[in-house]
Design a protein around this motif. Structure first.
Motif, PDB file in Angstrom:
ATOM      1  N   VAL A   1     -17.503   1.108 -49.710  1.00 29.18           N
ATOM      2  CA  VAL A   1     -17.160   0.523 -48.404  1.00 29.18           C
ATOM      3  C   VAL A   1     -17.599  -0.933 -48.303  1.00 29.18           C
ATOM      4  CG1 VAL A   1     -17.426   2.791 -47.340  1.00 29.18           C
ATOM      5  CG2 VAL A   1     -19.290   1.144 -47.156  1.00 29.18           C
ATOM      6  N   MET A   2     -18.285  -1.422 -49.320  1.00 26.75           N
ATOM      7  CA  MET A   2     -18.837  -2.771 -49.228  1.00 26.75           C
ATOM      8  C   MET A   2     -17.778  -3.858 -49.257  1.00 26.75           C
ATOM      9  SD  MET A   2     -22.405  -2.394 -51.413  1.00 26.75           S
ATOM     10  CE  MET A   2     -23.028  -4.002 -50.958  1.00 26.75           C
ATOM     11  N   TYR A   3     -16.568  -3.509 -49.716  1.00 32.83           N
ATOM     12  CA  TYR A   3     -15.509  -4.514 -49.722  1.00 32.83           C
ATOM     13  C   TYR A   3     -15.108  -4.908 -48.307  1.00 32.83           C
ATOM     14  CZ  TYR A   3     -11.906  -1.150 -48.374  1.00 32.83           C
ATOM     15  OH  TYR A   3     -11.147  -0.236 -47.694  1.00 32.83           O
ATOM     16  N   GLU A   4     -15.379  -4.022 -47.329  1.00 36.85           N
ATOM     17  CA  GLU A   4     -15.020  -4.343 -45.954  1.00 36.85           C
ATOM     18  C   GLU A   4     -16.233  -4.455 -45.031  1.00 36.85           C
ATOM     19  OE1 GLU A   4     -12.400  -1.359 -44.490  1.00 36.85           O
ATOM     20  OE2 GLU A   4     -13.910   0.255 -44.550  1.00 36.85           O
ATOM     21  N   ASP A   5     -17.365  -3.869 -45.416  1.00 40.15           N
ATOM     22  CA  ASP A   5     -18.561  -3.934 -44.574  1.00 40.15           C
ATOM     23  C   ASP A   5     -19.798  -3.830 -45.472  1.00 40.15           C
ATOM     24  OD1 ASP A   5     -20.630  -3.688 -42.721  1.00 40.15           O
ATOM     25  OD2 ASP A   5     -19.436  -2.462 -41.347  1.00 40.15           O
ATOM     26  N   VAL A   6     -20.283  -4.974 -45.919  1.00 35.22           N
ATOM     27  CA  VAL A   6     -21.393  -5.015 -46.878  1.00 35.22           C
ATOM     28  C   VAL A   6     -22.652  -4.384 -46.300  1.00 35.22           C
ATOM     29  CG1 VAL A   6     -22.889  -6.498 -48.255  1.00 35.22           C
ATOM     30  CG2 VAL A   6     -20.458  -7.036 -48.044  1.00 35.22           C
ATOM     31  N   LYS A   7     -22.951  -4.702 -45.057  1.00 31.88           N
ATOM     32  CA  LYS A   7     -24.186  -4.194 -44.448  1.00 31.88           C
ATOM     33  C   LYS A   7     -24.154  -2.675 -44.315  1.00 31.88           C
ATOM     34  CE  LYS A   7     -27.471  -4.974 -40.705  1.00 31.88           C
ATOM     35  NZ  LYS A   7     -27.799  -5.807 -39.520  1.00 31.88           N
ATOM     36  N   ALA A   8     -23.032  -2.132 -43.878  1.00 34.84           N
ATOM     37  CA  ALA A   8     -22.912  -0.678 -43.739  1.00 34.84           C
ATOM     38  C   ALA A   8     -23.074   0.000 -45.092  1.00 34.84           C
ATOM     39  CB  ALA A   8     -21.568  -0.311 -43.123  1.00 34.84           C
TER      40      ALA A   8
ATOM     41  N   ASN B   1     -40.122  -5.770 -57.514  1.00 36.71           N
ATOM     42  CA  ASN B   1     -40.952  -6.831 -56.929  1.00 36.71           C
ATOM     43  C   ASN B   1     -40.173  -8.132 -56.733  1.00 36.71           C
ATOM     44  OD1 ASN B   1     -43.305  -5.304 -56.641  1.00 36.71           O
ATOM     45  ND2 ASN B   1     -44.017  -5.769 -58.706  1.00 36.71           N
ATOM     46  N   THR B   2     -39.036  -8.280 -57.389  1.00 34.54           N
ATOM     47  CA  THR B   2     -38.232  -9.497 -57.200  1.00 34.54           C
ATOM     48  C   THR B   2     -37.363  -9.405 -55.963  1.00 34.54           C
ATOM     49  OG1 THR B   2     -36.338  -8.712 -58.514  1.00 34.54           O
ATOM     50  CG2 THR B   2     -38.141  -9.817 -59.700  1.00 34.54           C
ATOM     51  N   ILE B   3     -37.263  -8.214 -55.379  1.00 31.47           N
ATOM     52  CA  ILE B   3     -36.452  -8.037 -54.168  1.00 31.47           C
ATOM     53  C   ILE B   3     -37.265  -8.485 -52.968  1.00 31.47           C
ATOM     54  CG2 ILE B   3     -35.220  -6.386 -52.711  1.00 31.47           C
ATOM     55  CD1 ILE B   3     -34.916  -4.605 -55.196  1.00 31.47           C
ATOM     56  N   LYS B   4     -36.732  -9.417 -52.236  1.00 30.01           N
ATOM     57  CA  LYS B   4     -37.442  -9.958 -51.062  1.00 30.01           C
ATOM     58  C   LYS B   4     -36.900  -9.328 -49.794  1.00 30.01           C
ATOM     59  CE  LYS B   4     -39.662 -12.621 -53.843  1.00 30.01           C
ATOM     60  NZ  LYS B   4     -41.064 -12.284 -54.219  1.00 30.01           N
ATOM     61  N   ASN B   5     -37.797  -8.725 -49.042  1.00 26.67           N
ATOM     62  CA  ASN B   5     -37.405  -8.067 -47.797  1.00 26.67           C
ATOM     63  C   ASN B   5     -37.128  -9.087 -46.692  1.00 26.67           C
ATOM     64  OD1 ASN B   5     -36.904  -6.152 -45.892  1.00 26.67           O
ATOM     65  ND2 ASN B   5     -39.008  -5.498 -45.647  1.00 26.67           N
TER      66      ASN B   5
ATOM     67  N   SER C   1     -30.807  -8.056 -53.225  1.00 26.89           N
ATOM     68  CA  SER C   1     -31.342  -9.415 -53.367  1.00 26.89           C
ATOM     69  C   SER C   1     -30.491 -10.468 -52.668  1.00 26.89           C
ATOM     70  CB  SER C   1     -31.482  -9.774 -54.851  1.00 26.89           C
ATOM     71  OG  SER C   1     -32.468  -8.978 -55.472  1.00 26.89           O
ATOM     72  N   GLY C   2     -29.425 -10.055 -52.013  1.00 26.96           N
ATOM     73  CA  GLY C   2     -28.587 -11.024 -51.314  1.00 26.96           C
ATOM     74  C   GLY C   2     -27.723 -10.351 -50.277  1.00 26.96           C
ATOM     75  N   GLY C   3     -26.955 -11.162 -49.542  1.00 26.74           N
ATOM     76  CA  GLY C   3     -26.045 -10.621 -48.538  1.00 26.74           C
ATOM     77  C   GLY C   3     -26.740 -10.263 -47.245  1.00 26.74           C
ATOM     78  N   PRO C   4     -26.036  -9.537 -46.371  1.00 26.93           N
ATOM     79  CA  PRO C   4     -26.607  -9.164 -45.070  1.00 26.93           C
ATOM     80  C   PRO C   4     -27.908  -8.384 -45.250  1.00 26.93           C
ATOM     81  CG  PRO C   4     -24.264  -8.647 -45.164  1.00 26.93           C
ATOM     82  CD  PRO C   4     -24.665  -9.021 -46.548  1.00 26.93           C
TER      83      PRO C   4
END
Length: 294
Positions: free
Chosen positions: A216-223, A290-294, A264-267
């Motif tokens: 579903v990320m092609y239309e709603d990345v956050k969802a 550990n490289t993922i930033k909240n 690591s990116g996006g919404p």
């Protein structure tokens, strides 16, 4: 002319839709010190033909629906027709609405010894054991089909995991990897866990991660990201009751790079809890988490 045209369409249909896999097979024989022997290249082609030129399901697939997979056979010893080897199996399936694919399986099998004579035909019969080579390759193909099915529908790969179980049953006692006492990384254990009620939530998480998350990320990345968080939380529950399982290890061996990239990116979504889950479930990849930033 009409008959010829109909026959041509039939031929195109068969040629285009018959097979389920786009497989690449690599045989590495460097450790044997005998890399110039033609048997290794013949083996490579025979296994690739076994996979790509046979029908493993009753489905007709478009070319873009086929499962990409890689089989890396590393031969450490060879004598006459006897091979001592390991096999690494990787597979991916397309992500809906994109030109990318997602890894669904990454597994190394160290219990892969077999016999093969150059130009020996390789054929799979579900009711007959022909060789450890054919049984092992066929087992992983049905396991891949099972995982792929689970990513598209809840428990959608059940029939394929059951087919893999038939291979386990037929091969038991023939070689290593097929029996309950062959360890926690065996083919027996992999299949038994997929079919165990203890791991039904694992398979449900596969569906949520892929069909409700990635697709579903092609239309709603956050969802989509929120659904992937939900799937990881389900995996935490499975891990709490069955820690360090073969399924959990193979999942994160396949997914660690993808999960790191997604988060690591996006919404932004709340990652506090899921990062703790990842570190508990898959501590081998803590440097990546550990490289993922909240």
């Amino acid at each position: 002319m009409k008959i010829k045209f109909s026959f041509l369409l039939l031929f195109i249909s068969i040629a285009t839709f018959a097979q389920e896999f786009n497989a690449t097979v690599t045989v590495n024989a460097e450790q044997t010190g005998r890399t110039k022997l033609s048997v290794f290249k013949t083996l490579e082609g025979a296994v690739q033909d076994l996979i790509n030129q046979n029908n493993w399901t009753d489905k007709d697939l478009e070319s873009y629906e086929k499962i990409d997979c890689n089989f890396f056979i590393n031969v450490s010893q060879y004598s006459s027709d006897s091979f001592t080897a390991t096999i690494q199996v990787q597979a991916s399936r397309p992500v809906y609405g994109s030109t990318t694919s997602t890894p669904i399986f990454n597994f190394k099998d160290n219990q892969f010894n077999f016999r093969y004579t150059e130009f020996q035909p390789l054929d799979y019969n579900p009711n007959t054991y022909s060789s450890n080579l054919v049984s092992t390759i066929s087992f992983y193909l049905y396991t891949i089909l099972g995982i792929d099915g689970d990513t598209f529908a809840p428990m959608g790969g059940e029939n394929y995991h059951q087919e893999a179980k038939l291979i386990v049953n037929t091969a038991q006692g023939r070689s290593e990897g097929w029996q309950p006492n062959d360890g926690n990384q065996s083919r027996f254990r992999l299949n038994a866990d997929f079919l165990s009620n203890n791991f039904s939530k694992y398979r449900e998480a596969l569906y949520i991660y892929h069909r409700e998350g990635l697709d579903v990320m092609y239309e709603d990345v956050k969802a989509g990201k929120q659904k992937i968080v939900e799937a990881i939380q389900m995996l935490r529950e499975v891990n709490n009751s069955r820690p360090n399982s073969i399924l959990m290890r193979s999942f994160f061996d396949a997914k660690n790079n993808e999960i790191t990239r997604i988060f690591s990116g996006g919404p932004k979504v709340d990652l506090t809890e899921v990062l703790n889950d990842l570190k508990r479930i898959a501590p081998l990849y803590n440097k990546k988490w550990n490289t993922i930033k909240n």
